[in-house]
Enzyme design. Sequence first.
Site, PDB file in Angstrom:
ATOM      1  N   HIS A   1      25.410  58.139  25.217  1.00  0.00           N
ATOM      2  CA  HIS A   1      24.534  56.963  25.264  1.00  0.00           C
ATOM      3  C   HIS A   1      25.250  55.727  25.815  1.00  0.00           C
ATOM      4  O   HIS A   1      24.603  54.790  26.291  1.00  0.00           O
ATOM      5  CB  HIS A   1      23.979  56.666  23.864  1.00  0.00           C
ATOM      6  CG  HIS A   1      22.585  56.113  23.883  1.00  0.00           C
ATOM      7  ND1 HIS A   1      22.205  55.053  24.659  1.00  0.00           N
ATOM      8  CD2 HIS A   1      21.467  56.509  23.227  1.00  0.00           C
ATOM      9  CE1 HIS A   1      20.923  54.795  24.479  1.00  0.00           C
ATOM     10  NE2 HIS A   1      20.450  55.668  23.607  1.00  0.00           N
ATOM     11  N   SER A   2      26.578  55.697  25.782  1.00  0.00           N
ATOM     12  CA  SER A   2      27.286  54.535  26.323  1.00  0.00           C
ATOM     13  C   SER A   2      27.149  54.440  27.835  1.00  0.00           C
ATOM     14  O   SER A   2      27.338  53.369  28.409  1.00  0.00           O
ATOM     15  CB  SER A   2      28.773  54.604  25.941  1.00  0.00           C
ATOM     16  OG  SER A   2      29.379  55.747  26.511  1.00  0.00           O
TER      17      SER A   2
END
Length: 455
Positions: free
Chosen positions: A122-123
């Site tokens: 998700h980063s």
Amino acid sequence: MEDLYIVVTIGLGSALNLPVLSAGIATQLARYPRFQSIQVADGGSEGGNRRWARVKVNVDDHIIVPALDPVAVEADADQVVEDYAASLVTLPMDASRPLWEFHFLDFPTSEATSTVVLRVHHSLGDGVSLMTLVFASARSVADPTRLPAMPKQPERTAAIYMPRPRSAGAMAFLGWVWSYFVLAWNTMVDVAFFAATVLFLRDPKTSFSCSDDDTVFSPRRRFVHLSLSLDDVKFIKNAINCTVNDVLVGATSAALSRYYFRKPGNTITEKICLRSVLPVNLRATTSLQKYVNLIESGKSGDVGWGNQLGYIILPFHVETHDDPLVYVRKAKKTLDRKKRSLEMVFTCKISELFLKLFGMKAGAFIFGHMFANTSMVFSNVIGPAEPIELCGHPITFIAPGAYGVPQSLVVHYTSYCDTIKVTLSIDDEIFPDYSQLLDDFAESFRHIKDAASGL
């Protein structure tokens, strides 16, 4: 957020041409700096601040073609895809390489000729930045020489990002002042409830809750989805004079209620309130078109990758109503109230401030307890408005989900052409009958549409 990943199941309308897809992935992702980078800690310490470091990417390391049981594929191809996507939750990714990978499943299912499962940390991006990747990497099926047409962006219905225009006249001036008083009051109340949620305020224990109080996520995860007609959703929206989001939130509340009150073990008969974490994109509504234009002009480094999100604590009322439209009307009332608040801006800035002042442990405390003290995650993303193809392969559906949060349920809506895909990321220990919950979503939409037709 270290264990938070996005899993996107993409249906293709043709058999896989692996060399063409591999070459396309190498060409497309090479333009995006974050997809060529890994996270490293300053000073080599695990507790140090993280930064991005560019590395050489070998695309073959990120392309996986699993060997699956042909007998199982022949018996139930849909179940094999579901089981395979669920297995990714238990498989760690190599942090020495950029955290993304494509899994290719070359056999037909009920919705596609072949399937691609994308797993990405998700980063690397939130829903908007990853949808930017889709638009910049795909082409229109109608005209493969051009990019897909941009979807119509929603209009702002409240003063979240810009001041309200000031009208002439005493009463108009008082209304203008009052709107800012309401905005300030709602923001103060919402931020106070957000802080209380992080510190101590927890949802009641229900059949939707996890089995323990830890902020660690369960490795038991399933990704299931169904398709809804976008025209039906717009029909309901026009019948009640609300927004598409109002319809989706109301239908979700109706589906959860339908599931909850049917189960014999649920002894609470009065209405209960479950709270959801709703991520909100803080970029301008025109950012998607702007970012795709930057990528096409060779300026992908100027694109706002990563996560630019604020958060709303959104209540879902689990209760029974004779009129299904009540769920949508209550959702509209709740969302109209949330639009008259800067909750999402303050939650973003507060989280960033704590992260900078007190380090990663403070940031982890805020996010971990925000997720652990609520019951679910709810999100939606606007997708392509026309059929698209990826490296010469037409796409039949896009179903994104996520794992790595302690909640047992993540509900995600994504539009594509004339459909809306509902994807549930489910802890199958809490929801052993998850297929029934998916059916409840379909039934709730059907009842709401029938009620809207009666208007």
